[in-house]
Design a protein around this motif. Structure first.
Motif, PDB file in Angstrom:
ATOM      1  N   GLY A 232       0.790  -1.226   0.000  1.00 43.53           N
ATOM      2  CA  GLY A 232       0.000   0.000   0.000  1.00 43.53           C
ATOM      3  C   GLY A 232       0.817   1.267   0.000  1.00 43.53           C
ATOM      4  N   HIS A 233       1.985   1.258  -0.640  1.00 37.63           N
ATOM      5  CA  HIS A 233       2.855   2.426  -0.602  1.00 37.63           C
ATOM      6  C   HIS A 233       2.419   3.531  -1.569  1.00 37.63           C
ATOM      7  CE1 HIS A 233       4.331  -0.239  -3.717  1.00 37.63           C
ATOM      8  NE2 HIS A 233       4.950   0.784  -4.293  1.00 37.63           N
ATOM      9  N   LEU A 234       1.591   3.193  -2.571  1.00 37.03           N
ATOM     10  CA  LEU A 234       1.132   4.205  -3.515  1.00 37.03           C
ATOM     11  C   LEU A 234      -0.334   4.584  -3.289  1.00 37.03           C
ATOM     12  CD1 LEU A 234       2.818   2.954  -6.822  1.00 37.03           C
ATOM     13  CD2 LEU A 234       3.529   4.848  -5.337  1.00 37.03           C
ATOM     14  N   SER A 235      -1.131   3.620  -2.951  1.00 36.28           N
ATOM     15  CA  SER A 235      -2.550   3.867  -2.656  1.00 36.28           C
ATOM     16  C   SER A 235      -3.025   2.771  -1.723  1.00 36.28           C
ATOM     17  CB  SER A 235      -3.384   3.879  -3.934  1.00 36.28           C
ATOM     18  OG  SER A 235      -3.328   2.606  -4.584  1.00 36.28           O
ATOM     19  N   THR A 236      -4.033   3.081  -0.937  1.00 35.56           N
ATOM     20  CA  THR A 236      -4.547   2.098   0.013  1.00 35.56           C
ATOM     21  C   THR A 236      -6.044   1.894  -0.186  1.00 35.56           C
ATOM     22  OG1 THR A 236      -5.096   3.710   1.742  1.00 35.56           O
ATOM     23  CG2 THR A 236      -2.834   2.828   1.714  1.00 35.56           C
ATOM     24  N   VAL A 237      -6.522   0.804   0.348  1.00 34.11           N
ATOM     25  CA  VAL A 237      -7.951   0.520   0.320  1.00 34.11           C
ATOM     26  C   VAL A 237      -8.716   1.642   1.014  1.00 34.11           C
ATOM     27  CG1 VAL A 237      -9.732  -1.000   1.260  1.00 34.11           C
ATOM     28  CG2 VAL A 237      -7.710  -1.989   0.162  1.00 34.11           C
ATOM     29  N   THR A 238      -8.211   2.115   2.143  1.00 33.54           N
ATOM     30  CA  THR A 238      -8.902   3.175   2.888  1.00 33.54           C
ATOM     31  C   THR A 238      -9.005   4.452   2.063  1.00 33.54           C
ATOM     32  OG1 THR A 238      -8.205   2.271   5.013  1.00 33.54           O
ATOM     33  CG2 THR A 238      -8.836   4.600   4.965  1.00 33.54           C
ATOM     34  N   MET A 239      -7.911   4.822   1.397  1.00 38.55           N
ATOM     35  CA  MET A 239      -7.899   6.031   0.588  1.00 38.55           C
ATOM     36  C   MET A 239      -8.879   5.920  -0.582  1.00 38.55           C
ATOM     37  SD  MET A 239      -4.711   7.772  -1.467  1.00 38.55           S
ATOM     38  CE  MET A 239      -4.736   6.543  -2.779  1.00 38.55           C
ATOM     39  N   MET A 240      -8.813   4.805  -1.291  1.00 36.02           N
ATOM     40  CA  MET A 240      -9.698   4.608  -2.440  1.00 36.02           C
ATOM     41  C   MET A 240     -11.144   4.485  -1.976  1.00 36.02           C
ATOM     42  SD  MET A 240      -7.683   4.593  -5.108  1.00 36.02           S
ATOM     43  CE  MET A 240      -7.792   3.467  -6.483  1.00 36.02           C
ATOM     44  N   HIS A 267     -16.974  -2.869  -2.534  1.00 40.05           N
ATOM     45  CA  HIS A 267     -15.727  -3.638  -2.589  1.00 40.05           C
ATOM     46  C   HIS A 267     -14.724  -3.127  -1.564  1.00 40.05           C
ATOM     47  CE1 HIS A 267     -16.786  -4.531  -7.063  1.00 40.05           C
ATOM     48  NE2 HIS A 267     -17.322  -5.420  -6.252  1.00 40.05           N
ATOM     49  N   TYR A 268     -14.652  -1.810  -1.421  1.00 40.72           N
ATOM     50  CA  TYR A 268     -13.707  -1.225  -0.468  1.00 40.72           C
ATOM     51  C   TYR A 268     -14.173  -1.396   0.967  1.00 40.72           C
ATOM     52  CZ  TYR A 268     -11.462   0.525  -4.600  1.00 40.72           C
ATOM     53  OH  TYR A 268     -10.811   0.583  -5.801  1.00 40.72           O
ATOM     54  N   LEU A 269     -15.482  -1.256   1.193  1.00 38.61           N
ATOM     55  CA  LEU A 269     -16.012  -1.462   2.539  1.00 38.61           C
ATOM     56  C   LEU A 269     -15.736  -2.887   3.008  1.00 38.61           C
ATOM     57  CD1 LEU A 269     -19.456   0.400   2.326  1.00 38.61           C
ATOM     58  CD2 LEU A 269     -17.348   1.168   3.470  1.00 38.61           C
ATOM     59  N   ARG A 270     -15.855  -3.843   2.113  1.00 35.93           N
ATOM     60  CA  ARG A 270     -15.604  -5.244   2.473  1.00 35.93           C
ATOM     61  C   ARG A 270     -14.128  -5.433   2.855  1.00 35.93           C
ATOM     62  NH1 ARG A 270     -16.618 -10.703   0.893  1.00 35.93           N
ATOM     63  NH2 ARG A 270     -15.110 -11.895   2.132  1.00 35.93           N
ATOM     64  N   ALA A 271     -13.228  -4.866   2.046  1.00 33.93           N
ATOM     65  CA  ALA A 271     -11.801  -5.026   2.337  1.00 33.93           C
ATOM     66  C   ALA A 271     -11.428  -4.355   3.654  1.00 33.93           C
ATOM     67  CB  ALA A 271     -10.972  -4.456   1.194  1.00 33.93           C
ATOM     68  N   ILE A 272     -12.013  -3.200   3.927  1.00 35.15           N
ATOM     69  CA  ILE A 272     -11.754  -2.513   5.192  1.00 35.15           C
ATOM     70  C   ILE A 272     -12.289  -3.341   6.359  1.00 35.15           C
ATOM     71  CG2 ILE A 272     -12.370  -0.495   6.576  1.00 35.15           C
ATOM     72  CD1 ILE A 272     -12.364   1.106   3.906  1.00 35.15           C
ATOM     73  N   ALA A 273     -13.496  -3.881   6.203  1.00 33.18           N
ATOM     74  CA  ALA A 273     -14.092  -4.709   7.257  1.00 33.18           C
ATOM     75  C   ALA A 273     -13.261  -5.951   7.528  1.00 33.18           C
ATOM     76  CB  ALA A 273     -15.516  -5.100   6.866  1.00 33.18           C
ATOM     77  N   ASP A 274     -12.559  -6.424   6.497  1.00 35.99           N
ATOM     78  CA  ASP A 274     -11.713  -7.613   6.658  1.00 35.99           C
ATOM     79  C   ASP A 274     -10.326  -7.276   7.186  1.00 35.99           C
ATOM     80  OD1 ASP A 274     -13.747  -9.241   5.779  1.00 35.99           O
ATOM     81  OD2 ASP A 274     -13.018  -9.407   3.724  1.00 35.99           O
ATOM     82  N   GLY A 275     -10.101  -5.994   7.514  1.00 42.49           N
ATOM     83  CA  GLY A 275      -8.839  -5.593   8.122  1.00 42.49           C
ATOM     84  C   GLY A 275      -7.730  -5.253   7.148  1.00 42.49           C
ATOM     85  N   HIS A 276      -8.085  -4.916   5.907  1.00 42.29           N
ATOM     86  CA  HIS A 276      -7.067  -4.668   4.886  1.00 42.29           C
ATOM     87  C   HIS A 276      -7.007  -3.203   4.446  1.00 42.29           C
ATOM     88  CE1 HIS A 276      -6.560  -8.951   4.684  1.00 42.29           C
ATOM     89  NE2 HIS A 276      -7.782  -9.160   4.220  1.00 42.29           N
ATOM     90  N   GLY A 277      -7.429  -2.305   5.308  1.00 43.64           N
ATOM     91  CA  GLY A 277      -7.472  -0.905   4.938  1.00 43.64           C
ATOM     92  C   GLY A 277      -6.136  -0.316   4.520  1.00 43.64           C
ATOM     93  N   LYS A 278      -5.017  -0.843   5.050  1.00 43.62           N
ATOM     94  CA  LYS A 278      -3.690  -0.305   4.729  1.00 43.62           C
ATOM     95  C   LYS A 278      -3.078  -0.945   3.489  1.00 43.62           C
ATOM     96  CE  LYS A 278      -2.566   0.976   9.510  1.00 43.62           C
ATOM     97  NZ  LYS A 278      -1.602   0.799  10.633  1.00 43.62           N
ATOM     98  N   ASP A 279      -3.753  -1.952   2.938  1.00 43.40           N
ATOM     99  CA  ASP A 279      -3.240  -2.628   1.742  1.00 43.40           C
ATOM    100  C   ASP A 279      -3.563  -1.834   0.483  1.00 43.40           C
ATOM    101  OD1 ASP A 279      -2.362  -4.620   3.376  1.00 43.40           O
ATOM    102  OD2 ASP A 279      -3.879  -6.085   2.782  1.00 43.40           O
ATOM    103  N   ASN A 280      -2.918  -2.209  -0.596  1.00 44.97           N
ATOM    104  CA  ASN A 280      -3.198  -1.596  -1.892  1.00 44.97           C
ATOM    105  C   ASN A 280      -4.630  -1.904  -2.315  1.00 44.97           C
ATOM    106  OD1 ASN A 280      -2.361  -0.177  -4.297  1.00 44.97           O
ATOM    107  ND2 ASN A 280      -2.381  -2.147  -5.340  1.00 44.97           N
ATOM    108  N   TRP A 281      -5.179  -1.059  -3.180  1.00 45.61           N
ATOM    109  CA  TRP A 281      -6.566  -1.224  -3.623  1.00 45.61           C
ATOM    110  C   TRP A 281      -6.823  -2.589  -4.248  1.00 45.61           C
ATOM    111  CZ3 TRP A 281      -7.789  -2.407  -8.616  1.00 45.61           C
ATOM    112  CH2 TRP A 281      -6.770  -2.229  -9.575  1.00 45.61           C
ATOM    113  N   THR A 282      -5.780  -3.244  -4.755  1.00 47.27           N
ATOM    114  CA  THR A 282      -5.962  -4.555  -5.396  1.00 47.27           C
ATOM    115  C   THR A 282      -6.492  -5.599  -4.422  1.00 47.27           C
ATOM    116  OG1 THR A 282      -3.599  -4.986  -5.000  1.00 47.27           O
ATOM    117  CG2 THR A 282      -4.236  -4.190  -7.192  1.00 47.27           C
ATOM    118  N   ARG A 283      -6.403  -5.317  -3.127  1.00 46.69           N
ATOM    119  CA  ARG A 283      -6.909  -6.265  -2.120  1.00 46.69           C
ATOM    120  C   ARG A 283      -8.400  -6.516  -2.277  1.00 46.69           C
ATOM    121  NH1 ARG A 283      -4.940 -10.227   0.891  1.00 46.69           N
ATOM    122  NH2 ARG A 283      -3.179  -8.946   1.638  1.00 46.69           N
ATOM    123  N   ILE A 284      -9.128  -5.641  -2.953  1.00 46.09           N
ATOM    124  CA  ILE A 284     -10.571  -5.856  -3.126  1.00 46.09           C
ATOM    125  C   ILE A 284     -10.866  -7.138  -3.891  1.00 46.09           C
ATOM    126  CG2 ILE A 284     -11.064  -3.387  -3.019  1.00 46.09           C
ATOM    127  CD1 ILE A 284     -11.563  -3.424  -6.045  1.00 46.09           C
TER     128      ILE A 284
END
Length: 297
Positions: A232-240, A267-284
């Protein structure tokens, strides 16, 4: 050495383009269409109009289908099933991977080989250097007809599974159709402030054309996803996700349809709920792969 004869069934814009491409390459082409007058121009250019599907099958070992869907194949060829033996059917119609697999079994039951295909360009581009077509099915059968199929566009064989070509075709259209809906939603969003579509579309188009460069950024995104790596160094799930939330709120204020922006935000709400808010957006991709189902869904 004379060019191999080809039969083409289905004369919509795509079918007609393929016939003209094959004729220009010197192939004798037999055609059939449920509305015979569609063949008039092609016959004038050298094609032969078959009187029936059975006659069309009898004219060539290689039979290319360009129909609305696979149901149309059964409607057209069902009464001519005895003539299928020994033929190679290359179905370039659109349908689901499962229906392609069912069609391959149906063709085999009548003694025919079956290859699935997905043409990845519009009709005017058929036969050009930009044209390419995905295929799947028996490699040996495909290779036997590769020289003819290459006239339509560069052939890309994906594997023996008859459903693979349709899967790849639909995956491309998944990106394409979603992008078109996003473009129209964004155009409507700008229109809510009085910006005309004539002004909006040219401003929005670079976002679509710049996506490959944005995704590249010196990194192999696909390889990272396969490895389960989402830096998540360029963009994060939380930011997107925050941006997705702002798009929903703005669309709501503008009185627009919210189906698309809400789906994206989910898609982003799910990734955040799963604890991946600091990961890159691809985590969705994880939530897309394993959707949560309602108990009665």
């Amino acid at each position: 050495m004379s060019a191999a004869p080809v039969t083409l069934i289905g004369l919509g814009p795509m079918g007609q383009a393929m016939v003209r491409t094959l004729l220009a390459a010197g192939h004798p082409v037999t055609v059939w269409n449920r509305t015979p007058h569609r063949a008039d121009g092609l016959v004038a250019e050298g094609a032969t109009l078959a009187a029936s599907p059975a006659d069309a099958l009898a004219a060539s070992e290689l039979v290319i289908l360009s129909l609305t869907d696979y149901r149309a194949m059964y409607d057209v060829l069902g009464t001519a099933a005895p003539a299928l033996a020994g033929r190679t059917l290359v179905n370039l119609s659109s349908d689901t991977p499962d229906r392609a697999r069912e069609a391959a079994a149906w063709a085999a039951g009548h003694g025919a080989h079956f290859v699935t295909g997905g043409v990845m360009v519009p009709a005017p581009m058929v036969g050009t250097e930009a044209a390419y077509v995905y295929y799947s099915g028996p490699r040996e059968v495909f290779e036997a007809h590769r020289p003819v199929l290459a006239r339509i566009g560069t052939p890309r064989h994906l594997g023996e599974d008859a459903g693979l070509a349709q899967l790849m075709y639909l995956a491309h259209l998944d990106v394409f159709l979603t992008s078109l809906s996003a473009l129209m939603h964004a155009t409507a969003l700008l229109g809510s402030a009085g910006i005309t579509a004539a002004e909006a579309v040219p401003e929005l188009m670079p976002t679509i054309t710049d996506i490959p460069a944005i995704l590249g950024a010196g990194e192999d995104v696909g390889a990272q996803i396969d490895a389960g790596e989402h830096p998540g160094h360029l963009s994060t799930v939380t930011m997107m996700g925050a941006t997705a939330d702002h798009i929903v709120d703005t669309s709501d204020s503008a009185g627009l349809d919210l189906a698309l922006p809400r789906a994206v935000r989910a898609h982003y709400l799910r990734a955040i709920a799963d604890g991946h808010g600091k990961d890159n957006w691809t985590r969705i991709v994880d939530g897309i792969r394993t959707p949560r189902r309602e108990p009665n869904a």
